[in-house]
Write a protein that holds these residues in place. Structure first.
Motif, PDB file in Angstrom:
ATOM      1  N   UNK A 199       2.038  11.601   7.084  1.00 28.99           N
ATOM      2  CA  UNK A 199       1.617  11.108   5.776  1.00 28.99           C
ATOM      3  C   UNK A 199       0.095  11.114   5.698  1.00 28.99           C
ATOM      4  N   UNK A 200      -0.425  10.710   4.572  1.00 30.42           N
ATOM      5  CA  UNK A 200      -1.843  10.434   4.431  1.00 30.42           C
ATOM      6  C   UNK A 200      -2.006   9.221   3.523  1.00 30.42           C
ATOM      7  N   UNK A 201      -3.048   8.448   3.765  1.00 37.60           N
ATOM      8  CA  UNK A 201      -3.333   7.290   2.919  1.00 37.60           C
ATOM      9  C   UNK A 201      -4.251   7.648   1.763  1.00 37.60           C
ATOM     10  N   UNK A 227       5.801   3.003  -0.606  1.00 40.87           N
ATOM     11  CA  UNK A 227       5.215   1.854   0.074  1.00 40.87           C
ATOM     12  C   UNK A 227       5.267   2.081   1.582  1.00 40.87           C
ATOM     13  N   UNK A 228       4.193   1.730   2.248  1.00 44.95           N
ATOM     14  CA  UNK A 228       4.124   1.929   3.695  1.00 44.95           C
ATOM     15  C   UNK A 228       5.273   1.225   4.410  1.00 44.95           C
ATOM     16  N   UNK A 229       5.621   0.031   4.006  1.00 42.06           N
ATOM     17  CA  UNK A 229       6.715  -0.709   4.647  1.00 42.06           C
ATOM     18  C   UNK A 229       8.026  -0.303   3.985  1.00 42.06           C
ATOM     19  N   UNK A 230       8.425   0.934   4.270  1.00 43.88           N
ATOM     20  CA  UNK A 230       9.488   1.580   3.510  1.00 43.88           C
ATOM     21  C   UNK A 230      10.872   1.525   4.139  1.00 43.88           C
ATOM     22  N   UNK A 231      10.972   1.244   5.423  1.00 40.49           N
ATOM     23  CA  UNK A 231      12.229   1.482   6.113  1.00 40.49           C
ATOM     24  C   UNK A 231      13.154   0.260   6.129  1.00 40.49           C
ATOM     25  N   UNK A 232      14.424   0.566   6.038  1.00 41.27           N
ATOM     26  CA  UNK A 232      15.470  -0.461   6.085  1.00 41.27           C
ATOM     27  C   UNK A 232      15.433  -1.188   7.430  1.00 41.27           C
ATOM     28  N   UNK A 282       0.831  -1.195   0.000  1.00 41.65           N
ATOM     29  CA  UNK A 282       0.000   0.000   0.000  1.00 41.65           C
ATOM     30  C   UNK A 282       0.870   1.250   0.000  1.00 41.65           C
ATOM     31  N   UNK A 283       0.543   2.193  -0.896  1.00 43.82           N
ATOM     32  CA  UNK A 283       1.262   3.458  -0.908  1.00 43.82           C
ATOM     33  C   UNK A 283       0.654   4.436   0.086  1.00 43.82           C
ATOM     34  N   UNK A 284       1.531   5.244   0.680  1.00 45.10           N
ATOM     35  CA  UNK A 284       1.081   6.387   1.467  1.00 45.10           C
ATOM     36  C   UNK A 284       1.768   7.622   0.896  1.00 45.10           C
ATOM     37  N   UNK A 285       1.239   8.799   1.244  1.00 44.42           N
ATOM     38  CA  UNK A 285       1.613  10.010   0.518  1.00 44.42           C
ATOM     39  C   UNK A 285       2.031  11.126   1.472  1.00 44.42           C
ATOM     40  N   UNK A 286       2.997  11.922   0.996  1.00 45.64           N
ATOM     41  CA  UNK A 286       3.472  13.070   1.751  1.00 45.64           C
ATOM     42  C   UNK A 286       3.674  14.241   0.790  1.00 45.64           C
ATOM     43  N   UNK A 287       3.169  15.413   1.191  1.00 46.71           N
ATOM     44  CA  UNK A 287       3.321  16.637   0.405  1.00 46.71           C
ATOM     45  C   UNK A 287       4.543  17.387   0.919  1.00 46.71           C
ATOM     46  N   UNK A 288       5.408  17.794  -0.008  1.00 51.95           N
ATOM     47  CA  UNK A 288       6.645  18.447   0.411  1.00 51.95           C
ATOM     48  C   UNK A 288       7.158  19.328  -0.724  1.00 51.95           C
TER      49      UNK A 288
END
Length: 272
Positions: free
Chosen positions: A53-55, A79-84, A1-7
């Motif tokens: 973020x926002x979904x 992707x929500x599960x984004x972190x190393x 699932x993607x999540x979104x951030x405005x920047x």
């Protein structure tokens, strides 16, 4: 699932080049009420770090205006599960070796600092690390009892702390953001290093009551390489040709498989 951030494009450049996401300290966010929440005089927001973020896949005009600026902003989708992740076993500490094995999203070198400690986040499937904001009438009513001292004898006592309310609640005036966020909790001491110290409870109590500062104001978590290469970048509704070129050049250098999109609002609104 993607999540979104405005920047903005500058932040995009740092995200792509460094492959990191910035976590801001909660008392430095734009919601002053949330950032000032405390319990018994303890300013816990100094120890909470968030990435917002926002979904919602639908573009949000107020978020474009607030975080993308009048022009030149972007919306990133990851992707929500984004972190190393870092496998950690039998970690060496000042007093000896901590037995056991975990997979943490906090690197081992940041779990072994003498003056702070991050809870080692292991999964996304609970609302401690990733959560949907709850919008309420009174934020303070949810945080005021988070810090308790029991069995007080002289200047000693047992500390009970519920970190979770901090970074969880915002006033209903912010509902338009439809926000979800990642949350990190830091202690102003290291319980792993102090674990063998019989005075650890006193150390914890005094650290909080004195609002002991942390040695940093923000924290960066590393992204998985495959997540960066699959990033979605939506251009601002007011993007200029020059800004499109800048984003395309950044993607060509740091994220060759990035999906660059025009805003669905491009012919419908003016942000200026």
């Amino acid at each position: 699932m993607r999540i979104y951030q405005y920047t903005n494009i500058e932040a995009l450049a740092y995200i792509l080049k460094n492959r990191t996401i910035r976590f801001n300290r909660l008392d430095r966010v734009d919601d002053v009420e949330e950032g000032n929440a405390e319990s018994k005089g303890v300013q816990f927001c100094k120890y909470v770090f968030v990435s917002c973020w926002t979904e919602s896949e639908e573009e949000n005009i107020p978020l474009w205006k607030m975080y993308g600026g009048d022009e030149g902003g972007v919306r990133i989708g990851l992707e929500k599960k984004m972190f190393k992740e870092y496998p950690i076993s039998n970690m060496e500490l000042g007093w000896g070796k901590a037995q056991g094995y975990i997979v943490s999203k906090i690197p081992p070198q940041d779990l072994n600092k003498p003056n702070y400690f991050f809870l080692p986040i292991m999964d996304y499937d609970n609302d401690l690390f990733y959560r949907h904001i709850r919008y309420v009438e009174d934020v303070y009513s949810y945080t005021k009892d988070a810090f308790k001292i029991t069995n007080v004898k002289g200047d000693r006592g047992n500390v009970q702390i519920d970190y979770k309310p901090f970074g969880y609640y915002k006033h209903k005036r912010w509902e338009f953001q439809n926000e979800s966020r990642f949350v990190l909790y830091a202690f102003p001491y290291n319980p792993l290093i102090e674990g063998a110290n019989p005075e650890i409870s006193t150390i914890a109590t005094h650290s909080y009551l004195q609002n002991k500062p942390l040695p940093f104001d923000d924290y960066y978590m590393h992204l998985k390489d495959e997540v960066i290469h699959d990033i979605e970048i939506t251009l601002s509704p007011s993007a200029t040709d020059a800004q499109r070129i800048i984003v395309e050049c950044l993607a060509e250098k740091y994220a060759t498989k990035a999906h660059i999109k025009e805003s669905s609002l491009g012919k419908l609104i003016r942000l200026k």
